[in-house]
Motif scaffolding. Sequence first.
Motif, PDB file in Angstrom:
ATOM      1  N   GLU A   1       0.825  -1.207   0.000  1.00 38.35           N
ATOM      2  CA  GLU A   1       0.000   0.000   0.000  1.00 38.35           C
ATOM      3  C   GLU A   1       0.861   1.260   0.000  1.00 38.35           C
ATOM      4  N   ILE A   2       1.942   1.235   0.786  1.00 38.22           N
ATOM      5  CA  ILE A   2       2.847   2.392   0.849  1.00 38.22           C
ATOM      6  C   ILE A   2       3.549   2.599  -0.494  1.00 38.22           C
ATOM      7  N   VAL A   3       4.007   1.494  -1.090  1.00 38.08           N
ATOM      8  CA  VAL A   3       4.699   1.588  -2.384  1.00 38.08           C
ATOM      9  C   VAL A   3       3.750   2.132  -3.450  1.00 38.08           C
ATOM     10  N   ALA A   4       2.524   1.616  -3.465  1.00 40.76           N
ATOM     11  CA  ALA A   4       1.547   2.082  -4.454  1.00 40.76           C
ATOM     12  C   ALA A   4       1.220   3.547  -4.256  1.00 40.76           C
ATOM     13  N   GLY A   5       1.040   3.965  -3.003  1.00 41.35           N
ATOM     14  CA  GLY A   5       0.712   5.364  -2.725  1.00 41.35           C
ATOM     15  C   GLY A   5       1.808   6.327  -3.120  1.00 41.35           C
ATOM     16  N   GLY A   6       3.067   5.852  -3.081  1.00 42.20           N
ATOM     17  CA  GLY A   6       4.184   6.731  -3.420  1.00 42.20           C
ATOM     18  C   GLY A   6       4.630   6.636  -4.863  1.00 42.20           C
ATOM     19  N   ALA A   7       4.001   5.760  -5.656  1.00 45.37           N
ATOM     20  CA  ALA A   7       4.398   5.599  -7.059  1.00 45.37           C
ATOM     21  C   ALA A   7       4.016   6.820  -7.875  1.00 45.37           C
ATOM     22  N   GLU A   8       4.940   7.312  -8.698  1.00 42.88           N
ATOM     23  CA  GLU A   8       4.676   8.489  -9.521  1.00 42.88           C
ATOM     24  C   GLU A   8       3.928   8.132 -10.799  1.00 42.88           C
ATOM     25  N   LYS A   9       4.143   6.925 -11.298  1.00 40.73           N
ATOM     26  CA  LYS A   9       3.500   6.513 -12.549  1.00 40.73           C
ATOM     27  C   LYS A   9       2.162   5.846 -12.251  1.00 40.73           C
ATOM     28  N   ASN A  10       1.124   6.267 -12.969  1.00 41.92           N
ATOM     29  CA  ASN A  10      -0.204   5.708 -12.746  1.00 41.92           C
ATOM     30  C   ASN A  10      -0.253   4.212 -13.032  1.00 41.92           C
ATOM     31  N   LYS A  11       0.456   3.780 -14.067  1.00 41.65           N
ATOM     32  CA  LYS A  11       0.441   2.360 -14.418  1.00 41.65           C
ATOM     33  C   LYS A  11       1.112   1.518 -13.340  1.00 41.65           C
ATOM     34  N   LEU A  12       2.191   2.022 -12.761  1.00 43.28           N
ATOM     35  CA  LEU A  12       2.855   1.308 -11.676  1.00 43.28           C
ATOM     36  C   LEU A  12       1.972   1.294 -10.432  1.00 43.28           C
ATOM     37  N   LYS A  13       1.316   2.409 -10.179  1.00 45.87           N
ATOM     38  CA  LYS A  13       0.404   2.488  -9.033  1.00 45.87           C
ATOM     39  C   LYS A  13      -0.690   1.429  -9.153  1.00 45.87           C
ATOM     40  N   LYS A  14      -1.303   1.331 -10.346  1.00 45.89           N
ATOM     41  CA  LYS A  14      -2.371   0.359 -10.562  1.00 45.89           C
ATOM     42  C   LYS A  14      -1.845  -1.073 -10.442  1.00 45.89           C
ATOM     43  N   LEU A  15      -0.649  -1.320 -10.982  1.00 47.61           N
ATOM     44  CA  LEU A  15      -0.048  -2.646 -10.915  1.00 47.61           C
ATOM     45  C   LEU A  15       0.135  -3.092  -9.463  1.00 47.61           C
ATOM     46  N   VAL A  16       0.680  -2.212  -8.631  1.00 44.88           N
ATOM     47  CA  VAL A  16       0.948  -2.582  -7.233  1.00 44.88           C
ATOM     48  C   VAL A  16      -0.360  -2.755  -6.467  1.00 44.88           C
TER      49      VAL A  16
END
Length: 413
Positions: free
Chosen positions: A98-113
Motif C-alpha cells: 500500500e505504501i509503495v503504491a501510494g508513493g508511485a509516480e506513474k499511474n500504471k505502476l500504481k495500478k499494478l501494485v
Amino acid sequence: MAPATATKTKKAEKFVTFEWTGRDKSGNISKGKIDAKDVAGAKAMLRKQGMVPQKIAKERASLFSAKDKPIKPVDIAFFTRQMATMMKSGVPMLKALEIVAGGAEKNKLKKLVYDIRADVNAGTDFSKSLAKYPEFFDDLYCSLVEAGEQSGALETMLDRIATYKEKMESLKAKIKKALTYPIAVVVVGVLVTAILLVKVVPVFEDVFSSFGADLPAFTMFVVNLSYWAQDWWWAGLLGTIAAGFAFKQAHLRSEKFRNGLDKTVLKIPVIGNVLYEAAIARFARTLSTTFAAGVPLVQALDSCAGASGNYVFRESIYQIRNGVAGGQSLTNATNMTGIYPAMVVQMISIGEEAGSLEGMLDKVAAFYEESVDNAVDNLSSLLEPLIMVILGTLVGGLVIAMYLPIFQLGNVV
C-alpha cells in the motif's frame, strides 16, 4: 463467496489522483494533490489534515506527464528495493504494498501494485500474484520470490533480487551510454551533410555557373549528389524508415536473424569487448543470485541462459548445464565451452573446492562490472579518432569541394 470478496477488495483499491484547493486553519489558501477513491474520500482525507476543501477535481492528464509513462525495468528494480527495505524493517506485506503504491509516480505502476495487493489480500501467494504479470516479472524473478516464501526469508530474498536488478539495470545503462555517444554524433553528421547538400550546395552551384570554366571532378561529384538529394530526398527518407522497420520486424520475428546479430555485435572492435564483458558479468551475477537462493545448480543454469541476453552465451550456458547434468564439475563444463576467460574458470574452480561458489561468482561479477564501467568511461576517447574521420569525410569533404573552384578562380581570370 470468496471470489466475490476478492473482486470487491480489488475494486476498492483503485485510487484516483485529485487536484485540490482549500484553506487551512489560519485561513491561508493551499493547493495540492491527493490520492483517493472518489471526491468524497478526498474531502474526508483533507478534513482530517485540517484543510477546508474549496475545489476538488481529477488531475488533468498531460501528454508529457511522467505519470502516464510506461513501466520500465528500473521501476521494477525500485519497487523491489522498497519492498525489501520495508519488509526487513518489519512492515507487513500488505501495508508495504500500500505504501509503495501510494508513493508511485506513474499511474500504471500504481495500478499494478494495487492489483498485486488485492490478489495477496484475497489469499494468493505473492509469487503467484507477480506471475500474473510476466511482462514485468519474469520467470527468474518469480522463482526467486517463491524460493523466499518457501524458506520463510522473503525479505532477504527480495533484498538479493533488488541488488541483482539494480546491478543489471546499471550494466544496461552503461552499455547504452557507450553506444549512444558515437551513434548520436554520426546521426548529427549525416543530418548536417543532408542540409548542406539540399540548401547550401545549390547556392554555390549558381555562383560556379558564372565562372565560365569546367569545375573540378570532386566538385562536380558533390553537385550531382546535391541534384540527387534535392530530387530524391524523399526516397532516401522512405528507404531509411523502411530499412529501420524491416530491421525491427526481422529482429522480432526471426530467431536466426537475432542469433546472427548477437554473434556479429561481439566481433565489433572496442564495443564488442564491452558487450562480451557485460555478458560475463550478467552470467556470474545471475548464477550467484540463484545459487545463493538455494536453487539447484542445473535449474540455476537454466535461469542464467534465459537471462543471458546473447545467443552465444545462451548456447554456452546450455552446454554447461548439459555437462553438469551429465556429471561434470561446473569448472570443467565451463572450460569446455571455450567462451569464458581463464580467470573466470579459475575463480569457479576455487569456489567449488572451497565450498564458496556464490562468493566467487559474486567477485567475478563485481570485477567485470567494474571493467565494463571503466571501458565505457574510456570509450569516448577511443572512438574520437573514428568519429573525427567520419565527420571530416562528410562535412569537411563538402566544404573542400565547394572551395576548390574558388581556389582555381585565378587561372580563369
